[in-house]
Design a protein around this motif. Structure first.
Motif, PDB file in Angstrom:
ATOM      1  N   GLU A  25      40.537  31.477  28.577  1.00 11.14           N
ATOM      2  CA  GLU A  25      40.072  32.769  27.881  1.00 11.14           C
ATOM      3  C   GLU A  25      41.000  33.656  27.797  1.00 11.14           C
ATOM      4  OE1 GLU A  25      36.575  34.310  29.622  1.00 11.14           O
ATOM      5  OE2 GLU A  25      36.754  36.156  28.922  1.00 11.14           O
ATOM      6  N   ALA A  26      41.898  33.844  28.621  1.00  8.63           N
ATOM      7  CA  ALA A  26      43.215  34.755  28.380  1.00  8.63           C
ATOM      8  C   ALA A  26      44.039  34.383  27.203  1.00  8.63           C
ATOM      9  CB  ALA A  26      44.077  34.595  29.717  1.00  8.63           C
TER      10      ALA A  26
ATOM     11  N   GLU B 115      34.595  41.099  37.475  1.00 13.97           N
ATOM     12  CA  GLU B 115      34.373  42.434  37.796  1.00 13.97           C
ATOM     13  C   GLU B 115      35.652  43.071  37.679  1.00 13.97           C
ATOM     14  OE1 GLU B 115      32.109  43.016  41.360  1.00 13.97           O
ATOM     15  OE2 GLU B 115      30.601  41.874  40.369  1.00 13.97           O
ATOM     16  N   ARG B 116      36.704  42.646  38.392  1.00 14.65           N
ATOM     17  CA  ARG B 116      38.135  43.287  38.205  1.00 14.65           C
ATOM     18  C   ARG B 116      38.539  43.359  36.616  1.00 14.65           C
ATOM     19  NH1 ARG B 116      43.811  43.075  39.164  1.00 14.65           N
ATOM     20  NH2 ARG B 116      44.323  45.125  39.866  1.00 14.65           N
ATOM     21  N   ASP B 117      38.311  42.154  35.921  1.00 18.97           N
ATOM     22  CA  ASP B 117      38.850  42.197  34.553  1.00 18.97           C
ATOM     23  C   ASP B 117      38.128  43.303  33.908  1.00 18.97           C
ATOM     24  OD1 ASP B 117      39.578  41.187  31.929  1.00 18.97           O
ATOM     25  OD2 ASP B 117      37.617  39.867  31.918  1.00 18.97           O
ATOM     26  N   LYS B 118      36.541  43.359  34.052  1.00 20.57           N
ATOM     27  CA  LYS B 118      36.016  44.427  33.357  1.00 20.57           C
ATOM     28  C   LYS B 118      36.719  45.874  33.547  1.00 20.57           C
ATOM     29  CE  LYS B 118      32.110  43.334  30.998  1.00 20.57           C
ATOM     30  NZ  LYS B 118      31.231  42.205  31.336  1.00 20.57           N
TER      31      LYS B 118
ATOM     32  N   LEU C  47      35.529  40.446  23.923  1.00 23.57           N
ATOM     33  CA  LEU C  47      36.663  39.992  24.679  1.00 23.57           C
ATOM     34  C   LEU C  47      36.116  38.598  25.502  1.00 23.57           C
ATOM     35  CD1 LEU C  47      38.904  42.747  26.102  1.00 23.57           C
ATOM     36  CD2 LEU C  47      39.482  41.169  24.313  1.00 23.57           C
ATOM     37  N   ASP C  48      34.978  38.657  25.701  1.00 21.38           N
ATOM     38  CA  ASP C  48      34.409  37.503  26.703  1.00 21.38           C
ATOM     39  C   ASP C  48      34.097  36.529  25.991  1.00 21.38           C
ATOM     40  OD1 ASP C  48      34.654  39.884  28.348  1.00 21.38           O
ATOM     41  OD2 ASP C  48      32.620  40.130  28.758  1.00 21.38           O
ATOM     42  N   PHE C  49      34.768  35.219  26.465  1.00 13.00           N
ATOM     43  CA  PHE C  49      34.101  33.688  26.085  1.00 13.00           C
ATOM     44  C   PHE C  49      33.245  33.211  26.976  1.00 13.00           C
ATOM     45  CE2 PHE C  49      38.052  35.009  23.582  1.00 13.00           C
ATOM     46  CZ  PHE C  49      37.734  34.422  22.239  1.00 13.00           C
TER      47      PHE C  49
END
Ligand code: HC0
Length: 583
Positions: A438-439, A541-544, A456-458
């Motif tokens: 994903e990154a 959650e941390r990514d968000k 952004l979210d795959f």
């Protein structure tokens, strides 16, 4: 359905259900030790009936039966906790203890040992049978894993993890009766088998028979040496796993507390592997684009999971050209600390001592690989021996924090040090299966199309499915990707690549451990399905929460390209950040 009676309660269960599972349906807990329901995320049938602590009484049968592997029969009448059964269970535990080295206070599993817990639960207060203690040699041949066969209770969970989950099959049961042992295949030292050092065996071992090799002593020594400048990097997954050992909910983001703890332990600089994960995305993304444009070997495989690299070397050497030449983020961090950071700070690179905090036992082996000494070549200085000097697993860091008397749960949040401390959301998700992919997609999309990514979210590459698939349109090119976690799942894909069936795919992410690094062999114990799921939630959650969520937007990554590396895949990158694997 089959109907039976358990402790006076009638219960109906599907045919084939074991007594153990039927009892669960009516709220009766039968103790178990060797039994295992899941290995990794996969449901398994590991019912060897070896420990005999799950025995129950069935009316009409002369002997007690093991409930983990005996299916219920129509109208069976079962008793699970009569005085006779309780006494038999205790005796079985005492038998196990009679030839066990009772060195619990100094055993690294002290406090998290299932055998110890069960003895407490069943109120075992004496060991009547006195057996001869085994005196088998400890196997410390591997840089990652240490085996003490004297602590083995022959449950064979490690064999199932290695054989069924990872399809590596480096362990076997050998001999009979008192002489039976679990050992590396053929009785060889572990290092001489096909063991890939993933440590999934350590996660399922109920005692202290298989664990990570403890390197905390070397780190304490370096911290106490005034000549050494000791820097530390923290792997993406550790941001959400260290806290559970200190009573915080599984998946809690403890980034700031972990930094504070590392500063209190005395590290001179606290940096983040998330920073070098962003660097990896730059290099690996550009490598992928280069392979696509220039007819390179495709699909490209990710290269960051060292258990997976060893697996490919052992079982699929013909597919090594598919593996990205990028080193893992851990191994990109090391040489950069001893070159770029050393230069910027005016520190003699010989004095820099790099420690990694990793969820992974195989990372110890990776750091010890002879080719992982790029800083020595860069400076032409044989006194620099390794890019990463010591790798500690999450469990070892937890032990150091305890040793230092740090009240982890009440620490304030502190920030990473600048230069190599900033990590994006893209780097954070490296710690979960699908995250590297994903990154990479977040960056590759914007580099290839020149447009801002609308979403952004795959979601297709997230989640627990063993094999996941996605395709993304980038300026008319449909980029097709696959993700696998656990080596058993990887094997399924690799067989297809070998057969030429995946020629139209571009990129495959493989992580050796189920769930990705959050399920690594060095993570806090227990690591079961539930911990894996909650840690993954914590990762996303941390990514968000993070303001910057794409690797190429990391200002400290932009700075290193401007000031030092110049461009992805450039001369310095090749010197420091890339490697190659030969069959
Ligand atoms: Fe991982 Fe990694 S994501 S392998 O799981 O790529 O171990 O957490 O540190 O190196 O970044 C482990 C975790 C790492 C590396 C990163 C990658």
């Amino acid at each position: 359905n089959i109907t039976c009676t358990i402790d006076g309660q009638r219960v109906s269960v599907p045919e084939g259900t074991t007594i153990l599972n039927a009892a669960k349906q009516v709220g009766v807990k039968i103790p178990t030790l060797c039994y295992l329901e899941h290995v990794g995320l996969r449901h398994v049938k590991h019912e060897v009936g070896e420990c005999r602590v799950c025995v129950v009484e069935v009316e009409g049968k002369k002997d007690f039966v093991t409930s983990c592997n005996t299916p219920v029969e129509e109208n069976m009448i079962i008793h699970t906790h009569t005085p006779k059964i309780i006494a038999a269970r205790k005796l079985n535990l005492e038998m196990m203890l009679s030839d066990h080295h009772l060195d619990c206070p100094t055993c690294p599993k002290n406090g998290i040992c299932e055998l110890q817990k069960l003895c407490a639960e069943l109120n075992v207060r004496q060991i009547r049978p006195q057996g001869e203690k085994k005196e088998l040699p400890i196997d410390d041949s591997s840089p990652s894993i240490i085996r003490d066969p004297n602590k083995c209770i022959l449950c064979q969970r490690c064999i199932t993890a290695c054989r069924v989950l990872q399809t590596v099959d480096a362990l076997e049961l050998y001999g009979n009766g008192y002489d039976a042992v679990v050992r590396p295949k053929g009785g060889l030292p572990l290092i001489e088998t096909q063991c890939v050092a993933c440590g999934q065996c350590a996660l399922v071992c109920p005692t202290g028979a298989i664990l990570e090799k403890d390197d905390t002593g070397t780190v304490w020594k370096a911290l106490a040496d005034p000549k050494k400048h000791v820097v530390v990097q923290t792997a993406p997954s550790t941001h959400v796993t260290i806290g559970e050992a200190f009573g915080l909910p599984v998946g809690t983001d403890i980034t700031g507390k972990m930094v504070a703890a590392l500063k209190r332990l005395g590290f001179n600089a606290v940096f983040d592997t998330n920073w070098s994960a962003d660097l990896t995305i730059m290099e690996e993304g550009y490598e992928l684009i280069h392979r696509i444009k220039n007819g390179g070997v495709l699909p490209q495989f990710t290269s960051c999971s060292p258990g997976w690299i060893k697996f490919c070397e052992e079982f699929y050497p013909d597919l090594l050209p598919h593996i990205s030449s990028c080193k893992s983020p851990q191994q990109m961090f090391g040489p950069i600390a001893k070159t770029y950071y050393a230069e910027k700070k005016g520190i003699n690179p010989e004095d820099i001592f790099v420690v990694s905090i990793m969820p992974c036992t195989a990372k110890k082996y990776e750091a010890a690989r002879p080719e992982m000494n790029a800083a020595a070549t860069y400076w032409n200085n044989p006194n620099i021996t390794r890019d990463v000097d010591v790798v500690l697993t999450s469990r070892e860091l937890i032990r150091m924090i305890r040793e230092a008397g740090i009240d982890f749960a009440n620490l304030p949040d502190e920030p990473y040090d600048p230069l190599m401390g900033e990590g994006t959301g893209a780097a954070q998700i490296f710690g979960a299966t699908g995250g590297v992919m994903e990154a990479a997609l977040r960056t590759a999309y914007e580099v290839i199309t020149g447009k801002t990514l609308p979403k952004l979210d795959f979601e297709d590459v997230r989640g627990m499915k063993e094999i996941k698939e996605a395709s993304v349109n980038m300026n008319g090119l449909t980029v097709k990707v696959l993700v696998a976690h656990s080596l058993g799942a990887a094997r399924q894909l690799l067989d297809k690549v070998r057969a030429g069936e995946l020629k139209d795919y571009h990129f495959i992410e493989i992580m050796a451990c189920p769930g990705g690094c959050i399920g690594g062999g060095g993570q806090p114990i227990p690591t079961t399905v539930e911990e894996r799921e909650n840690r993954i939630k914590g990762i996303y959650e941390r990514d968000k929460k993070l303001k910057i969520r794409k690797s190429h937007e990391n200002p400290e990554i932009q700075a290193i390209y401007k000031e030092f590396l110049k461009e992805p895949l450039g001369h310095k990158s090749h010197q420091l950040l890339h490697t190659h694997y030969t069959p």
